[in-house]
Design a protein around this motif. Structure first.
Motif, PDB file in Angstrom:
ATOM      1  N   HIS A   1       0.818  -1.212   0.000  1.00 42.41           N
ATOM      2  CA  HIS A   1       0.000   0.000   0.000  1.00 42.41           C
ATOM      3  C   HIS A   1       0.854   1.266   0.000  1.00 42.41           C
ATOM      4  CE1 HIS A   1      -2.877  -2.952   2.015  1.00 42.41           C
ATOM      5  NE2 HIS A   1      -3.371  -2.708   0.816  1.00 42.41           N
ATOM      6  N   ASP A   2       2.178   1.123  -0.125  1.00 44.89           N
ATOM      7  CA  ASP A   2       3.099   2.260  -0.197  1.00 44.89           C
ATOM      8  C   ASP A   2       2.976   3.152   1.037  1.00 44.89           C
ATOM      9  OD1 ASP A   2       5.120   3.839  -1.302  1.00 44.89           O
ATOM     10  OD2 ASP A   2       3.710   5.098  -2.407  1.00 44.89           O
ATOM     11  N   LEU A   3       2.882   2.534   2.215  1.00 50.88           N
ATOM     12  CA  LEU A   3       2.750   3.294   3.461  1.00 50.88           C
ATOM     13  C   LEU A   3       3.803   2.858   4.467  1.00 50.88           C
ATOM     14  CD1 LEU A   3      -1.119   3.335   4.013  1.00 50.88           C
ATOM     15  CD2 LEU A   3       0.328   5.314   3.491  1.00 50.88           C
ATOM     16  N   VAL A   4       4.250   3.800   5.278  1.00 53.91           N
ATOM     17  CA  VAL A   4       5.183   3.496   6.349  1.00 53.91           C
ATOM     18  C   VAL A   4       4.791   4.306   7.587  1.00 53.91           C
ATOM     19  CG1 VAL A   4       6.856   5.290   5.678  1.00 53.91           C
ATOM     20  CG2 VAL A   4       7.629   3.281   6.961  1.00 53.91           C
ATOM     21  N   LEU A   5       4.982   3.698   8.739  1.00 57.35           N
ATOM     22  CA  LEU A   5       4.759   4.351  10.024  1.00 57.35           C
ATOM     23  C   LEU A   5       6.117   4.519  10.687  1.00 57.35           C
ATOM     24  CD1 LEU A   5       2.336   5.262  11.838  1.00 57.35           C
ATOM     25  CD2 LEU A   5       2.546   3.054  12.987  1.00 57.35           C
ATOM     26  N   LEU A   6       6.456   5.758  11.061  1.00 53.55           N
ATOM     27  CA  LEU A   6       7.745   6.080  11.650  1.00 53.55           C
ATOM     28  C   LEU A   6       7.556   6.439  13.116  1.00 53.55           C
ATOM     29  CD1 LEU A   6       9.038   8.402   8.770  1.00 53.55           C
ATOM     30  CD2 LEU A   6       9.600   5.985   9.110  1.00 53.55           C
ATOM     31  N   ALA A   7       8.393   5.887  13.975  1.00 48.37           N
ATOM     32  CA  ALA A   7       8.352   6.206  15.404  1.00 48.37           C
ATOM     33  C   ALA A   7       9.159   7.472  15.643  1.00 48.37           C
ATOM     34  CB  ALA A   7       8.918   5.051  16.221  1.00 48.37           C
ATOM     35  N   LEU A   8       8.510   8.486  16.214  1.00 49.26           N
ATOM     36  CA  LEU A   8       9.159   9.761  16.502  1.00 49.26           C
ATOM     37  C   LEU A   8      10.028   9.612  17.748  1.00 49.26           C
ATOM     38  CD1 LEU A   8       9.240  12.775  15.584  1.00 49.26           C
ATOM     39  CD2 LEU A   8       7.442  13.192  17.261  1.00 49.26           C
ATOM     40  N   GLN A   9      11.292   9.961  17.632  1.00 46.25           N
ATOM     41  CA  GLN A   9      12.207   9.846  18.753  1.00 46.25           C
ATOM     42  C   GLN A   9      12.078  11.076  19.665  1.00 46.25           C
ATOM     43  OE1 GLN A   9      14.141   6.694  18.843  1.00 46.25           O
ATOM     44  NE2 GLN A   9      12.347   6.615  17.511  1.00 46.25           N
ATOM     45  N   GLY A  10      12.241  10.875  20.962  1.00 42.22           N
ATOM     46  CA  GLY A  10      12.105  11.977  21.907  1.00 42.22           C
ATOM     47  C   GLY A  10      10.675  12.126  22.388  1.00 42.22           C
ATOM     48  N   ALA A  11      10.356  13.309  22.878  1.00 35.44           N
ATOM     49  CA  ALA A  11       9.023  13.571  23.419  1.00 35.44           C
ATOM     50  C   ALA A  11       7.969  13.522  22.319  1.00 35.44           C
ATOM     51  CB  ALA A  11       9.005  14.943  24.097  1.00 35.44           C
ATOM     52  N   PRO A  12       6.722  13.145  22.636  1.00 37.93           N
ATOM     53  CA  PRO A  12       5.654  13.153  21.637  1.00 37.93           C
ATOM     54  C   PRO A  12       5.464  14.555  21.049  1.00 37.93           C
ATOM     55  CG  PRO A  12       4.947  11.986  23.609  1.00 37.93           C
ATOM     56  CD  PRO A  12       6.243  12.658  23.949  1.00 37.93           C
ATOM     57  N   ALA A  13       5.062  14.600  19.779  1.00 45.12           N
ATOM     58  CA  ALA A  13       4.727  15.881  19.156  1.00 45.12           C
ATOM     59  C   ALA A  13       3.499  16.466  19.850  1.00 45.12           C
ATOM     60  CB  ALA A  13       4.460  15.690  17.671  1.00 45.12           C
ATOM     61  N   PRO A  14       3.398  17.789  19.947  1.00 47.77           N
ATOM     62  CA  PRO A  14       2.302  18.405  20.699  1.00 47.77           C
ATOM     63  C   PRO A  14       0.941  18.307  20.039  1.00 47.77           C
ATOM     64  CG  PRO A  14       3.670  20.088  19.693  1.00 47.77           C
ATOM     65  CD  PRO A  14       4.372  18.784  19.479  1.00 47.77           C
ATOM     66  N   VAL A  15       0.887  18.079  18.727  1.00 47.18           N
ATOM     67  CA  VAL A  15      -0.395  17.995  18.020  1.00 47.18           C
ATOM     68  C   VAL A  15      -0.432  16.713  17.207  1.00 47.18           C
ATOM     69  CG1 VAL A  15      -1.918  19.074  16.324  1.00 47.18           C
ATOM     70  CG2 VAL A  15      -0.603  20.506  17.891  1.00 47.18           C
TER      71      VAL A  15
END
Length: 253
Positions: free
Chosen positions: A105-119
């Motif tokens: 499906h040409d999709l990827v999920l990336l784990a954000l390093q550090g604190a969660p994004a605020p929005v």
């Protein structure tokens, strides 16, 4: 307690917060990110590759798999990063790691390093949108040629049609991809909306609710890639959000 405190400041966009397209644009901008690579030895150091958006209570980024470089082409000092918008002309660079992949499906999920994004953006349910629904797509068309700024285009779901996404090369044909090709196509949104190179991986919003209903994937061109800029067809394709839900359900690697 620490995790609760960290998540307390997160804003998850919801229909209750949505009062119209201008309000949706203003509130969604911090959750729509630049995706690219970074290396101290590159010039410029950050190389833009596509758009992404924040989900999963600020902990993950969704984008197209084709936006990311082939891992074998990455030099040891170059890494995949995202840039979070912190206001006009202000960006915060963050590293990411692969969390889940759906090559078919040409999709990827990336784990954000550090604190969660605020929005974090709110995802719609897994039912397909009806043809004729008003939608808006947000991203960074033409990359950084004119400077990085969020751009929103409005349109409608022109058709829900079947498609099999092309594979970049024979090397990317995984057993799952081969099974998909044998089993046939899956549904995709054809939009009467203008998108350009750089929009890939960006969110597709239901204007009525403000929820994300899809991921911008590709643009129909009349000939060369350059013709998408000089003579856009106005036909864009987006992947239904049900495939992002499937990625989020995958167990961590």
């Amino acid at each position: 307690m620490h995790r609760r405190a960290a998540l307390a400041g997160l804003l998850c966009l919801s229909p209750a917060l949505h009062a119209g397209l201008p309000e949706l644009i203003a509130s969604a901008k911090p959750a729509v990110v630049l995706v690219g690579t970074y290396a101290e030895t590159d010039s410029p150091r950050f190389t833009f590759r596509g758009t992404g958006f924040v989900v999963n209570e600020g902990r993950s980024i969704v984008t197209n798999a084709h936006v990311l470089p082939d891992p074998s082409s990455l030099a040891s000092e170059r890494r995949v990063v995202v840039q979070l918008w912190r206001g006009p002309g202000r960006w915060e660079m963050r590293e990411v790691q692969n969390q889940a992949l759906a090559r078919v499906h040409d999709l990827v999920l990336l784990a954000l390093q550090g604190a969660p994004a605020p929005v974090s953006l709110r995802l719609a349910g897994e039912s397909l949108m009806r043809e004729g629904a008003e939608v808006a797509l947000m991203g960074f068309p033409i990359g950084g040629v004119l400077g990085f700024a969020h751009v929103t285009h409005r349109g409608v779901v022109a058709s829900v049609t079947g498609i099999v996404l092309p594979q970049a090369s024979a090397q990317t044909l995984s057993p799952a991809a081969v099974r998909q090709l044998r089993e046939g196509s899956f549904d995709i949104y054809q939009l009467d909306a203008v998108a350009y190179p750089g929009n890939s991986g960006g969110p597709l919003f239901d204007v009525a609710t403000g929820e994300v209903i899809g991921v911008v994937n590709m643009v129909l061109t009349k000939g060369t890639r350059e013709s998408a800029l000089s003579a856009p067809t106005g036909i864009t394709y987006a992947l239904p959000i049900r495939h992002v839900h499937a990625l989020l359900r995958q167990p961590p690697p």
